[in-house]
Write an enzyme that holds these catalytic residues in place. Structure first.
Site, PDB file in Angstrom:
ATOM      1  N   ASP A   1      65.357  35.942  33.722  1.00 47.47           N
ATOM      2  CA  ASP A   1      64.787  36.547  32.520  1.00 47.47           C
ATOM      3  C   ASP A   1      63.267  36.527  32.645  1.00 47.47           C
ATOM      4  OD1 ASP A   1      64.363  37.257  29.628  1.00 47.47           O
ATOM      5  OD2 ASP A   1      66.528  36.938  29.547  1.00 47.47           O
TER       6      ASP A   1
ATOM      7  N   HIS B   1      62.026  39.062  34.720  1.00 49.46           N
ATOM      8  CA  HIS B   1      61.723  40.227  33.887  1.00 49.46           C
ATOM      9  C   HIS B   1      60.237  40.370  33.604  1.00 49.46           C
ATOM     10  CE1 HIS B   1      66.110  40.361  32.132  1.00 49.46           C
ATOM     11  NE2 HIS B   1      66.056  40.507  33.454  1.00 49.46           N
TER      12      HIS B   1
END
Length: 393
Positions: free
Chosen positions: A217, A240
Site C-alpha cells: 500500500d 502505492h
C-alpha cells in the site's frame, strides 16, 4: 601524594553527580522475558516499562539479541520522566495465529507518553496468514493490527527500526507532536493488503528521514489533521507511493497543510506523489504542499491528484469532492512513467484545484514524452516542463 582534606567533599559531590547522570537500565531478561520466540513475554516487557516509567530519572529498557514473542501490548503514560530509551538488539515477534491480535487496533501501542525513543530492533508482524485470509474473500477475517502506534504522545524518536510483514499498517503516528522517524526499513509483499508503511494523522511536527519502504500500500500516507510534516530521502517501492489522503471521508474533517516531500525515489510503484480525496461532501482541505527532487522509475502515475476516490462505488457516486486543494508545488520531478499519462490532475468540479505549480518536470514513457491530463485544475508552469502543462492559467 595525599589530597588535602578540604578537597574531599568536592570529590564526593563530583562522584555522586556523575553516578546520577548515568541512566537507569532495565534488561527485559531480568523480568523474565524469554528470547525463544515461543514464550509470551508481554508481562516481562510491561514490568520493565513500569520501572522505567515510574522512575524520576532518565531510563533505558534493553532488549538483548533473540526473538521475543509478544501478544498485543500497551505502554501507557503518563510517566514520571520524559526520557525513556528502548534499545532493541533483538526481534519482537507477533503470534503466528493472526486471530490472537487481529481484532486489536494495534499490536504495540504507546499512549500518552513523552520523550520516548526506540533505537534499533526488528518488529515481525507475521501478517502473511492474514493477508491470505483477506485475499480468499473470507468474511470472517479479522481486520488486522497496526504493528507500532504512537497515540497522543510528544517528543518521540524512532531510529533504525525495521518493521516486516505487518498485518495492517506498519507505523502509525496519531495525535502526536514533534516526532522524528529516521533510518527505518519497512517491508511487506507488494500485494499485501493495507500494509501502509508510515501513516501520519492529527499530528504536527513529524519528520521522516533516510528510510526505505516497500509494501502493498502507501509507503507514507498522510491523513486528516496532519500539519508541518517533513519527508526527506525516502526510497519507496513496491507500493502505492506517498499519498496525502484519502481525505474527505467524513463530512466534518480537519485539513492537511504545510507538507514537504523532498529527495525521494519511487521504483515500480503504482503512484509517485499523490493527493486523493473521496468524491463527496466534506470540509477538508490540503494546502501548502511541496513535492520536490523526486525520481520516478517506471511509476504508473508519477504525479496524480484524484478527487473522485470512491471505493466499490458506495456512498459517493455522482457527488463532487468538498475537499479544497490549493497551493501545491511540483518541483524537479523527473524519470519514467509506467503509463502514457505521467501527470494526471483530476480535481473537484465543486472545488477546483488552485495554485498548482509545475516547475522543472520531465517525465517520459517508453522514451517518448509522457502525456498530461487536467480536469478542474488551475495553476502555472515554469522552467522545462514535459509533458506540456495542461493547467488553466
Amino acid at each position: 601524594m595525599s589530597l588535602p582534606i578540604k578537597f574531599l567533599p568536592f570529590l564526593l559531590i563530583l562522584f555522586f553527580s556523575s553516578s546520577l547522570a548515568i541512566p537507569l537500565s532495565y534488561n527485559v531478561l531480568s523480568f523474565g522475558a524469554r528470547p525463544d520466540g515461543q514464550t509470551d513475554s508481554v508481562k516481562s516487557f510491561l514490568a520493565a516499562w513500569a520501572q522505567a516509567c515510574g522512575s524520576a530519572e532518565a531510563a533505558t529498557i534493553y532488549v538483548p539479541p533473540g526473538r521475543y514473542l509478544l501478544s498485543n501490548v500497551v505502554f501507557q503514560g503518563q510517566c514520571k520522566n520524559n526520557d525513556i530509551t528502548i534499545r532493541i538488539d533483538g526481534t519482537l515477534v507477533a503470534p503466528a495465529d493472526y486471530h490472537v491480535i487481529g481484532n486489536a487496533e494495534s499490536w504495540i501501542l504507546f499512549e500518552h507518553v513523552s520523550g520516548v525513543s526506540i533505537n534499533g530492533g526488528v518488529l515481525d508482524g507475521q501478517g502473511a496468514g492474514l493477508w491470505a485470509c483477506k485475499k480468499s474473500d473470507n468474511s470472517n477475517c479479522p481486520s488486522g493490527a497496526t504493528t507500532l502506534r504512537f497515540s497522543n504522545s510528544n517528543n518521540v524518536v524512532i531510529n533504525g527500526l525495521a518493521s516486516v510483514d505487518s498485518q495492517m499498517f506498519h507505523i502509525v503516528i496519531n495525535g502526536c507532536n514533534n516526532v522524528k522517524v529516521q533510518g527505518v526499513k519497512v517491508s511487506a509483499a507488494g500485494d499485501s493488503p493495507n500494509t501502509d508503511g508510515i501513516h501520519v494523522q492529527s499530528s504536527s511536527g513529524v519528520t521522516i528521514l533516510d528510510s526505505k519502504i516497500g509494501t502493498g500500500d502507501d509507503c507514507v500516507s498522510v491523513g486528516p489533521g496532519a500539519t508541518n510534516l517533513w519527508i526527506e530521502n525516502v526510497a519507496c517501492g513496491p507500493g502505492h507511493g506517498i499519498s496525502i489522503g484519502s481525505l474527505g471521508k467524513e463530512q466534518q474533517e480537519a485539513g492537511v497543510q504545510n507538507v514537504t516531500v523532498t529527495s525521494v525515489t519511487f521504483t515500480g510503484t503504482q503512484n509517485g506523489v499523490r493527493i486523493k480525496s473521496w468524491g463527496r461532501t466534506s470540509s477538508g482541505f490540503a494546502r501548502n504542499i511541496l513535492f520536490q527532487h523526486a525520481l520516478m522509475n517506471n511509476v504508473d502515475n508519477p504525479i496524480i491528484i484524484d478527487q473522485n476516490y470512491c471505493p466499490d462505488n458506495e456512498n459517493c457516486p455522482g457527488q463532487a469532492s468538498g475537499v479544497k486543494i490549493s497551493d501545491v508545488i511540483y518541483q524537479d520531478i523527473h524519470g519514467t512513467s509506467g503509463t502514457e499519462v505521467g501527470v494526471k490532475l483530476d480535481c473537484s468540479s465543486k472545488n477546483p484545484c488552485t495554485g498548482i505549480s509545475l516547475e522543472d518536470v520531465k517525465l517520459v514513457y517508453k522514451n517518448q514524452p509522457a502525456e498530461a491530463s487536467c480536469t478542474n485544475a488551475d495553476g502555472s508552469a515554469s522552467g522545462f516542463v514535459l509533458p506540456n502543462s495542461c493547467l488553466k492559467t
